[in-house]
Structures are given as structure tokens and as C-alpha cells.
Design a protein around this motif. Structure first.
Motif, PDB file in Angstrom:
ATOM      1  N   TRP A 133      -8.783  21.394   2.155  1.00  0.00           N
ATOM      2  CA  TRP A 133      -8.949  22.726   1.558  1.00  0.00           C
ATOM      3  C   TRP A 133      -7.869  23.030   0.531  1.00  0.00           C
ATOM      4  CZ3 TRP A 133      -5.071  26.234   2.207  1.00  0.00           C
ATOM      5  CH2 TRP A 133      -4.142  25.970   3.216  1.00  0.00           C
ATOM      6  N   ALA A 134      -6.660  22.522   0.727  1.00  0.00           N
ATOM      7  CA  ALA A 134      -5.582  22.786  -0.235  1.00  0.00           C
ATOM      8  C   ALA A 134      -5.878  22.107  -1.572  1.00  0.00           C
ATOM      9  CB  ALA A 134      -4.251  22.317   0.324  1.00  0.00           C
ATOM     10  N   GLU A 135      -6.321  20.868  -1.533  1.00  0.00           N
ATOM     11  CA  GLU A 135      -6.686  20.176  -2.765  1.00  0.00           C
ATOM     12  C   GLU A 135      -7.868  20.862  -3.437  1.00  0.00           C
ATOM     13  OE1 GLU A 135      -5.459  15.614  -1.565  1.00  0.00           O
ATOM     14  OE2 GLU A 135      -7.486  16.345  -1.203  1.00  0.00           O
ATOM     15  N   GLY A 136      -8.812  21.337  -2.647  1.00  0.00           N
ATOM     16  CA  GLY A 136      -9.966  22.030  -3.202  1.00  0.00           C
ATOM     17  C   GLY A 136      -9.577  23.306  -3.923  1.00  0.00           C
ATOM     18  N   ILE A 137      -8.621  24.050  -3.358  1.00  0.00           N
ATOM     19  CA  ILE A 137      -8.171  25.286  -3.992  1.00  0.00           C
ATOM     20  C   ILE A 137      -7.448  24.986  -5.300  1.00  0.00           C
ATOM     21  CG2 ILE A 137      -6.549  27.213  -3.750  1.00  0.00           C
ATOM     22  CD1 ILE A 137      -7.322  27.301  -0.792  1.00  0.00           C
ATOM     23  N   VAL A 138      -6.578  23.999  -5.292  1.00  0.00           N
ATOM     24  CA  VAL A 138      -5.835  23.649  -6.502  1.00  0.00           C
ATOM     25  C   VAL A 138      -6.783  23.169  -7.601  1.00  0.00           C
ATOM     26  CG1 VAL A 138      -4.151  22.020  -7.459  1.00  0.00           C
ATOM     27  CG2 VAL A 138      -3.678  23.170  -5.308  1.00  0.00           C
ATOM     28  N   LEU A 139      -7.728  22.322  -7.242  1.00  0.00           N
ATOM     29  CA  LEU A 139      -8.693  21.839  -8.234  1.00  0.00           C
ATOM     30  C   LEU A 139      -9.587  22.959  -8.740  1.00  0.00           C
ATOM     31  CD1 LEU A 139      -9.697  18.444  -6.625  1.00  0.00           C
ATOM     32  CD2 LEU A 139      -8.441  18.783  -8.747  1.00  0.00           C
ATOM     33  N   THR A 140     -10.003  23.862  -7.858  1.00  0.00           N
ATOM     34  CA  THR A 140     -10.848  24.976  -8.269  1.00  0.00           C
ATOM     35  C   THR A 140     -10.134  25.872  -9.268  1.00  0.00           C
ATOM     36  OG1 THR A 140     -12.114  24.967  -6.221  1.00  0.00           O
ATOM     37  CG2 THR A 140     -12.042  27.036  -7.430  1.00  0.00           C
ATOM     38  N   VAL A 141      -8.893  26.228  -8.980  1.00  0.00           N
ATOM     39  CA  VAL A 141      -8.150  27.107  -9.882  1.00  0.00           C
ATOM     40  C   VAL A 141      -7.833  26.391 -11.190  1.00  0.00           C
ATOM     41  CG1 VAL A 141      -5.994  28.382 -10.166  1.00  0.00           C
ATOM     42  CG2 VAL A 141      -7.244  28.525  -8.015  1.00  0.00           C
ATOM     43  N   GLY A 142      -7.422  25.128 -11.110  1.00  0.00           N
ATOM     44  CA  GLY A 142      -7.101  24.388 -12.330  1.00  0.00           C
ATOM     45  C   GLY A 142      -8.306  24.193 -13.238  1.00  0.00           C
ATOM     46  N   LEU A 143      -9.414  23.760 -12.671  1.00  0.00           N
ATOM     47  CA  LEU A 143     -10.621  23.578 -13.489  1.00  0.00           C
ATOM     48  C   LEU A 143     -11.175  24.916 -13.951  1.00  0.00           C
ATOM     49  CD1 LEU A 143     -12.423  20.709 -11.547  1.00  0.00           C
ATOM     50  CD2 LEU A 143     -11.412  20.605 -13.824  1.00  0.00           C
ATOM     51  N   GLY A 144     -10.948  25.971 -13.156  1.00  0.00           N
ATOM     52  CA  GLY A 144     -11.377  27.299 -13.583  1.00  0.00           C
ATOM     53  C   GLY A 144     -10.622  27.776 -14.810  1.00  0.00           C
ATOM     54  N   PHE A 145      -9.317  27.528 -14.832  1.00  0.00           N
ATOM     55  CA  PHE A 145      -8.554  27.912 -16.015  1.00  0.00           C
ATOM     56  C   PHE A 145      -8.938  27.079 -17.232  1.00  0.00           C
ATOM     57  CE2 PHE A 145      -5.418  30.018 -13.163  1.00  0.00           C
ATOM     58  CZ  PHE A 145      -5.518  31.268 -13.743  1.00  0.00           C
ATOM     59  N   VAL A 146      -9.289  25.814 -17.021  1.00  0.00           N
ATOM     60  CA  VAL A 146      -9.775  24.995 -18.136  1.00  0.00           C
ATOM     61  C   VAL A 146     -11.068  25.584 -18.690  1.00  0.00           C
ATOM     62  CG1 VAL A 146     -10.759  22.741 -18.709  1.00  0.00           C
ATOM     63  CG2 VAL A 146      -8.635  22.871 -17.423  1.00  0.00           C
ATOM     64  N   ALA A 147     -11.994  25.961 -17.795  1.00  0.00           N
ATOM     65  CA  ALA A 147     -13.261  26.553 -18.237  1.00  0.00           C
ATOM     66  C   ALA A 147     -13.029  27.893 -18.919  1.00  0.00           C
ATOM     67  CB  ALA A 147     -14.198  26.725 -17.041  1.00  0.00           C
ATOM     68  N   LEU A 148     -12.089  28.676 -18.413  1.00  0.00           N
ATOM     69  CA  LEU A 148     -11.786  29.975 -19.018  1.00  0.00           C
ATOM     70  C   LEU A 148     -11.223  29.817 -20.422  1.00  0.00           C
ATOM     71  CD1 LEU A 148     -11.360  33.070 -18.800  1.00  0.00           C
ATOM     72  CD2 LEU A 148      -9.159  32.567 -17.763  1.00  0.00           C
ATOM     73  N   ILE A 149     -10.275  28.915 -20.583  1.00  0.00           N
ATOM     74  CA  ILE A 149      -9.625  28.743 -21.886  1.00  0.00           C
ATOM     75  C   ILE A 149     -10.582  28.137 -22.906  1.00  0.00           C
ATOM     76  CG2 ILE A 149      -7.807  27.457 -23.087  1.00  0.00           C
ATOM     77  CD1 ILE A 149      -6.131  27.845 -20.497  1.00  0.00           C
TER      78      ILE A 149
END
Length: 171
Positions: free
Chosen positions: A63-79
């Protein structure tokens, strides 16, 4: 057998419910904090979660890796999404942003449905793996939030803020 199928679809169904709720809150135009939270979910967390499901469909991560990947890829999609919207002629408005990020989330959900293997978060193996991550998050939060109220724009920072305001106005 039925519970296994339900487990595979539960995350995707929750993402689609979050998509509908965030669009409703943004269009409702309620309190600013709720609109900001719904916008963050729509533009960052949903695309990040769905990208993580699509990219790591065959991997089991905790779950920790999933949260980090979700937030990181989310910021990539946002930017990248905001940059792509900025290149379109005209001002950025709410309907354009809603259409783009809702379409992005729906297209990622469609790609996830087409793929047969689903992303499942594995439980964390031991507390020893959680404690370093938690310590790092607490240290980062302390360093980030300690001087959060301090803001003094110099000449170059003010120019960046003025350019961002001009992008919103369509200049």
C-alpha cells in the motif's frame, strides 16, 4: 469466485464514483475548500490511481508503494495536462478543465477494463517497512510546513505569479 471478481472491480468502481462526486462538487460551486479538494481528486489523484492500475496491472505492490506511485503519477498527469490545456487557444475555464480531466479518467478506466489483470495492493509485510517511510514523511512535513505562512515575493517570483495569472486569463 464471485468475491474474486468483485474484488477486481471494487477499486475501479470507487474511482468512477469519486469521478462523479468530484465533478458534482466542482459544478455545485460550494465552499472553496471542498471545491479545491474535489479539483485535486479529479486532476491529480484519480489519474494517478488509474495510471498506477494500468501500468502495474501485473504487479503486486504494497500500500505504501501504491500511494507513492499514485501521487507521483497524479502530479505528472496534472502538470502535463495543464500544460497541454495551456497550449490551446483561449482562456482556461472550468468546463475545459472538467472535460479534459474527466475524459482522461474515463479513458484510463476504459484501458483498465480492457486489460484482464487488475492491480491489487498487497498488505504491508512488516512494521519495519512502514516506519522508515513514516519517518521520512514526518520529516518532510516538518521541513515543508514550518515556514508555510512566510511569503515575500521578490521581482522574479512576482513575474512567475503574474504569468500564471495571465495564463488563466488566456494571454
Amino acid at each position: 469466485m464471485v468475491s474474486l471478481r468483485w474484488h477486481k472491480w471494487k477499486g475501479l468502481l470507487a474511482a468512477l464514483v469519486c469521478l462523479l462526486l468530484s465533478n458534482a462538487v466542482i459544478l455545485w460551486n460550494g465552499p472553496r475548500l471542498s471545491v479545491f479538494a474535489a479539483g485535486f481528486v479529479l486532476t491529480c489523484l484519480l489519474p494517478g490511481y488509474l495510471l498506477t492500475r494500468v501500468i502495474l496491472a501485473e504487479e503486486n505492490v504494497n500500500w505504501a508503494e501504491g500511494i507513492v506511485l499514485t501521487v507521483g503519477l497524479g502530479f505528472v498527469a496534472l502538470i502535463l495536462g495543464a500544460l497541454g490545456l495551456h497550449y490551446l487557444p483561449g482562456p482556461l475555464n472550468r468546463s475545459l478543465i472538467l472535460i479534459f480531466y474527466s475524459g482522461l479518467a474515463l479513458s484510463l478506466a476504459a484501458v483498465d477494463i480492457v486489460r484482464s489483470n487488475k492491480f491489487v495492493l498487497a498488505p504491508c509485510s512488516s512494521p519495519r517497512t512502514v516506519l522508515p517511510i513514516l519517518a521520512l514523511l514526518l520529516l518532510a512535513a516538518f521541513l515543508r510546513f514550518s515556514n508555510l505562512g512566510y511569503s515575500e515575493f521578490q521581482g522574479d517570483e512576482a513575474r512567475a505569479v503574474l504569468r500564471a495569472a495571465g495564463v488563466i486569463r488566456g494571454e
